[in-house]
Write an enzyme that holds these catalytic residues in place. Structure first.
Site, mmCIF file in Angstrom:
data_model
loop_
_atom_site.group_PDB
_atom_site.id
_atom_site.type_symbol
_atom_site.label_atom_id
_atom_site.label_comp_id
_atom_site.label_asym_id
_atom_site.label_seq_id
_atom_site.Cartn_x
_atom_site.Cartn_y
_atom_site.Cartn_z
ATOM 1 N N ASP A 97 -0.304 1.198 -9.300
ATOM 2 C CA ASP A 97 -1.598 0.516 -9.270
ATOM 3 C C ASP A 97 -2.081 0.359 -7.827
ATOM 4 O O ASP A 97 -3.260 0.556 -7.536
ATOM 5 C CB ASP A 97 -1.500 -0.864 -9.932
ATOM 6 C CG ASP A 97 -2.781 -1.657 -9.718
ATOM 7 O OD1 ASP A 97 -3.829 -1.218 -10.229
ATOM 8 O OD2 ASP A 97 -2.761 -2.669 -8.998
ATOM 9 N N HIS B 136 -4.918 -15.816 -12.961
ATOM 10 C CA HIS B 136 -5.504 -14.723 -12.182
ATOM 11 C C HIS B 136 -7.024 -14.866 -12.196
ATOM 12 O O HIS B 136 -7.596 -15.396 -13.142
ATOM 13 C CB HIS B 136 -5.105 -13.372 -12.804
ATOM 14 C CG HIS B 136 -5.552 -12.197 -11.992
ATOM 15 N ND1 HIS B 136 -4.868 -11.764 -10.884
ATOM 16 C CD2 HIS B 136 -6.636 -11.391 -12.101
ATOM 17 C CE1 HIS B 136 -5.503 -10.739 -10.351
ATOM 18 N NE2 HIS B 136 -6.584 -10.487 -11.078
ATOM 19 N N LYS C 95 0.103 -5.778 -13.140
ATOM 20 C CA LYS C 95 0.651 -6.674 -12.094
ATOM 21 C C LYS C 95 1.146 -7.980 -12.707
ATOM 22 O O LYS C 95 2.178 -8.517 -12.336
ATOM 23 C CB LYS C 95 -0.424 -6.987 -11.047
ATOM 24 C CG LYS C 95 -0.733 -5.819 -10.131
ATOM 25 C CD LYS C 95 -1.670 -6.210 -9.013
ATOM 26 C CE LYS C 95 -3.101 -6.339 -9.460
ATOM 27 N NZ LYS C 95 -3.995 -5.260 -9.130
ATOM 28 N N ARG D 125 -9.524 4.019 -5.818
ATOM 29 C CA ARG D 125 -10.718 3.603 -6.574
ATOM 30 C C ARG D 125 -11.718 2.915 -5.669
ATOM 31 O O ARG D 125 -12.932 3.088 -5.793
ATOM 32 C CB ARG D 125 -10.311 2.652 -7.711
ATOM 33 C CG ARG D 125 -9.653 3.354 -8.883
ATOM 34 C CD ARG D 125 -9.037 2.364 -9.843
ATOM 35 N NE ARG D 125 -10.003 1.436 -10.377
ATOM 36 C CZ ARG D 125 -9.711 0.188 -10.755
ATOM 37 N NH1 ARG D 125 -8.474 -0.264 -10.695
ATOM 38 N NH2 ARG D 125 -10.650 -0.601 -11.220
ATOM 39 N N SER E 140 -5.046 -2.464 -14.506
ATOM 40 C CA SER E 140 -4.644 -2.808 -13.136
ATOM 41 C C SER E 140 -4.200 -4.275 -13.074
ATOM 42 O O SER E 140 -3.124 -4.598 -12.562
ATOM 43 C CB SER E 140 -5.837 -2.546 -12.200
ATOM 44 O OG SER E 140 -5.668 -3.179 -10.972
HETATM 45 N N1 URA Z 1 -8.534 -6.777 -9.673
HETATM 46 C C1 URA Z 1 -7.477 -5.930 -9.836
HETATM 47 O O1 URA Z 1 -6.329 -6.294 -9.607
HETATM 48 N N2 URA Z 1 -7.736 -4.674 -10.252
HETATM 49 C C2 URA Z 1 -8.968 -4.236 -10.520
HETATM 50 O O2 URA Z 1 -9.111 -3.099 -10.918
HETATM 51 C C3 URA Z 1 -10.044 -5.116 -10.338
HETATM 52 C C4 URA Z 1 -9.800 -6.402 -9.921
#
Ligand code: URA
Length: 423
Positions: free
Chosen positions: A161, A82, A187, A168, A183
């Protein structure tokens, strides 16, 4: 329990119980709690933070809000990657097929981007015909057959999320370590991999502006991973300058293909080999050096490129048809060393051209973007090419482009790309 009491508790810097966090998150998802109360709650977290237990509880609640992908039918260890996002970040497009070319299974669910350029999925969609939607069963079958799949994240993974992140984005509540960590990790855990390597970008073109904040985010994500018995390793990397030369969807796809043919930029190569050697060493239980050498060989002998072609054919794309507009060339008005190329400003130009979307309903123009012709540390003569702008009628001034570059008579100090590895 009611939402005003919970918001007030966080406003007064008190610790929240899992039940209180669940009340807010699940209430928001089921539309019992309105946007304005959730915004106040998120702002209280931004201002007063969350401790380790609260952050893990929040992650757990977001995971439980949707489905969890079971990758146990994939043979071997599955390693995910990621990135917290940066300008010109096309790493996954190179890394996924390259790692898969060593025999390691890569099952990657990626997102579409909001902001400067698209996400990995948008970049892949610049290839004519490329399919990113799939069922869970087809996704697993593809990974078992060819060792790699890159698909769009299904709507059922961490819906809490998804809804909170959209709020957000428009309420100034993005920059909070517990909110970002929960967050990302919700995932990743719901996507089912055994281990996760995370590229935490640091600098003016990134979410984390300082190395201290980046370190703190990395440690929080590693702690969350440990709670779920997942190995998490973080690489902190410089995002004061764009990664590679290309910033835009189609042109980043082309740069990634060139990288796998052995003609890519040095910074992208260094990043891919660093992240890849962590992924391969975890999956194969070998040393990082052994993994590094194998990846380097597969970059040079074309095995990584062959794997990318296999991936594109499997997902019905045509590698010879990638959307790219015509370009204009921008020349330098003076000679000197390039000491800075401002990632944030380059990102703003790409955004104006239409390379990214500002709301999730916006459409992306795959063909637009900017391609640098120089890197920091290069010496340029007057009238040499600095950048190419791929556009389709966008309104960009020459001065705006020149403002991205800092010139000097001295070469200056080069910042390292890889800042720290936290394991
Ligand atoms: N990437 C994400 O998936 N969530 C965040 O809050 C910031 C970057």
């Amino acid at each position: 329990m009611n939402s005003i009491e919970i918001i007030t508790k966080k406003k007064n810097k008190q610790k929240l119980s899992k039940e209180e966090i669940a009340y807010m998150v699940n209430g928001y998802l089921s539309e019992k709690i309105p946007d304005y109360q959730m915004s106040a709650f998120l702002m209280a977290i931004v201002c007063n933070g969350m401790d380790k237990q609260e952050t893990i509880d929040l992650t757990d609640i977001m995971i439980a809000s949707g489905e969890i992908i079971d990758l146990s039918k994939v043979q071997g260890k599955v390693v995910d990657k990621h990135s917290t996002g940066g300008i010109g970040d096309k790493t996954t497009l190179v890394l996924a097929p390259l790692v898969a070319s060593t025999g390691v299974k890569v099952a990657k669910m990626s997102g579409r981007g909001l902001g400067v350029t698209g996400g990995t999925i948008d970049k892949l969609e610049s290839i004519s015909g490329f399919q990113v939607e799939t069922t869970k069963e087809q996704f697993i079958e593809q990974v078992n057959q060819i060792g790699v799949a890159i698909m769009s994240q299904t709507g059922n993974i961490t819906p809490a999320d998804k809804k909170i992140y959209a709020l957000r984005d428009v309420t100034g509540t993005t920059e909070s370590i517990p909110l970002i960590a929960s967050s990302i990790m919700s995932k990743k855990i719901a996507s089912g991999a055994d281990a996760i390597v995370i590229d935490v970008k640091v600098g003016n073109g990134a979410l984390m502006k300082t190395i201290e904040d980046a370190r703190s985010l990395a440690h929080t994500m590693i702690e969350i991973g440990a709670h779920y018995q997942k190995i998490v390793k973080c690489v902190l990397t410089n995002m004061n300058v764009p990664l590679g030369y290309a910033v835009g969807n189609g042109i980043e796809m082309i740069e990634s293909i060139e990288m796998l043919k052995g003609n890519g930029p040095e910074d992208l190569k260094e990043l891919v080999l660093t992240l890849g050697s962590l992924m391969v060493s975890i999956a194969k239980d070998c040393t990082k050096e052994e993994a590094y050498q194998e990846l380097k060989r597969n970059l040079n002998n074309g095995k990584g490129y062959e794997k990318l072609k296999e991936l594109i054919v499997y997902q019905k794309g045509d590698i010879d048809q990638i959307e790219v507009d015509h370009f204009v060339s921008i020349k330098t008005p003076k000679e000197g060393f390039i000491t800075c190329i401002d990632a944030y400003k380059i990102g703003e130009i790409a955004k104006k051209l239409g390379a990214g979307r500002m709301t999730k309903e916006d459409t992306i123009d795959y063909g637009v973007g900017v391609s640098l012709s120089v890197k920091v540390g290069d010496f340029v003569l007057e009238n040499e090419e600095l950048m190419r702008i791929y556009y389709d009628g966008g309104d960009i001034s020459i001065q705006e482009v020149l403002d991205c570059f800092t010139f000097s008579q001295d070469v200056g100090e080069l910042e390292p790309l890889i800042m720290e590895i936290i394991e």
